[in-house]
Design an enzyme around this catalytic site. Structure first.
Site, PDB file in Angstrom:
ATOM      1  N   TYR A   1      -1.609  -1.194  10.484  1.00 17.43           N
ATOM      2  CA  TYR A   1      -1.842  -1.638   9.229  1.00 17.43           C
ATOM      3  C   TYR A   1      -0.647  -1.097   8.390  1.00 17.43           C
ATOM      4  O   TYR A   1      -0.192  -2.030   7.487  1.00 17.43           O
ATOM      5  CB  TYR A   1      -3.133  -0.756   8.705  1.00 17.43           C
TER       6      TYR A   1
ATOM      7  N   SER B   1       0.832  -1.245  -0.103  1.00 22.38           N
ATOM      8  CA  SER B   1       0.035  -0.096  -0.145  1.00 22.38           C
ATOM      9  C   SER B   1       0.895   1.360  -0.055  1.00 22.38           C
ATOM     10  O   SER B   1       2.091   1.095   0.404  1.00 22.38           O
ATOM     11  CB  SER B   1      -0.905  -0.131   1.119  1.00 22.38           C
TER      12      SER B   1
END
Ligand code: NAD
Ligand code: MG
Length: 300
Positions: free
Chosen positions: A205, A192
């Site tokens: 995360y 990401s």
């Protein structure tokens, strides 16, 4: 948000819509794509393949919805048989994908279960070997993202679950898959933009996503001599269930993706070609690489 033409030349800033106030919505984790409004385009009616993965045997995790669904649809339309992994709560989304893939005449195996469990990860790869007759492509797309404003409120249970889902499952699935992969096989992991530009509310995360980058670069070198390539896709803001099921504060969804240079969020269908490219023989000299599909934000 379906029936968009992905192939004719057009302005990418207006190809898909910007978020609006109507995008503010909330579902319990893991969320269902079919309950989103607007329903994201995962290529159901728009992706057309050209035989680039003919005869390949692929495992796709998180394949019921979002980026995993778009990847599974694209792999099947490129000619691959696909094993779909997802959570039992997502059966309704998964069955839509099963139907679409069967319409392509592909073999489809649907196996719900929890990737936080090492034994389940091993069983998933064993099922691919047994039911698809092998494994040539492993696309690890499943992920967990739950925002928490303050470190004081981030529980050990959540920290652990985020790492188990995003990092440990990758380790277990890659470990099992590599033992069966022939030269020419490809592993694609999903990182990401959060790996390099972490949001303060995504502490756990974002940390897992940079671990995925490093894991992939190390593994790529380890298995190169076996003729196995390992690469990463790093999406930016993409309209998927992850974001409306605790991934972002609800009020932020009205502006989702507007800070990217292209000025709008991405759609799952726009991520699928990156996975297809890295899975196919076209990327034969590319390993340990990260393909950033993030709307133009510079990356390290
Ligand atoms: P999504 O909700 O559609 O997909 C995530 C999937 O992960 C779920 O469908 C579920 O099947 C799977 N999953 C979660 N926990 C699991 C568990 N314990 N066991 C088995 N499966 C589990 O959302 P998405 O955005 O398409 O997410 C796909 C990947 O893309 C994730 O790795 C996510 O981190 C990454 N990503 C998404 C964005 C974004 O903006 N949507 C941005 C960057 C990276
Ligand atoms: Mg899902």
């Amino acid at each position: 948000m379906r029936d968009q033409d992905q192939y004719s030349m057009q302005d990418p800033t207006t190809q898909f819509p910007k978020a609006t106030a109507e995008w503010k919505q909330k579902q319990p984790e893991p969320g269902l794509q079919k309950k989103m409004s607007p329903v994201p385009d995962a290529g159901e009616t728009s992706y057309s393949g050209t035989g680039r993965l003919k005869g390949r045997k692929a495992v796709v995790t998180g394949a019921d919805s979002g980026i995993g669904r778009a990847t599974a649809i694209a792999f099947a339309r490129e000619g691959a048989d696909v094993l779909l992994s997802y959570l039992p709560e997502e059966e309704a989304d998964a069955q839509e994908v099963v139907k679409l893939l069967e319409e392509e005449g592909r073999k489809v195996i649907a196996i719900p279960g929890d990737l936080k469990d090492e034994q389940f990860c091993e069983q998933l790869i064993a099922a691919a070997v047994e039911k698809l007759g092998g494994i040539d492509i492993l696309a690890n797309v499943a992920g967990k993202q739950q925002f928490v404003e303050e470190i004081a409120d981030l529980t050990t249970e959540q920290f652990d679950a985020t790492f188990k889902t995003n990092v440990y499952s990758l380790f277990w699935l890659c470990k099992a898959a590599v033992q069966h992969m022939k030269p020419g096989s490809s592993i694609i992991n999903t990182s990401s933009i959060q790996a390099y530009k972490p949001s303060p509310i995504l502490l756990d995360y974002a940390t897992t996503k940079s671990a995925i980058n490093t894991f992939s670069k190390a593994l790529a070198q380890q298995v190169a001599s076996k003729g196995i390539r390992v690469n990463v896709v790093a999406p930016g803001p993409v309209w998927t269930p992850l974001q409306v099921a605790g991934g972002q504060p609800t009020e932020k969804l009205a502006h989702f993706g507007e800070n990217t240079p292209l000025g709008r969020p991405g759609l799952p269908v726009e991520m699928a070609p990156a996975y297809v490219f890295l899975a196919s023989q076209e990327s034969s000299y590319i390993s340990g690489e990260t393909l950033n599909a993030n709307g133009g934000t510079p990356t390290p």
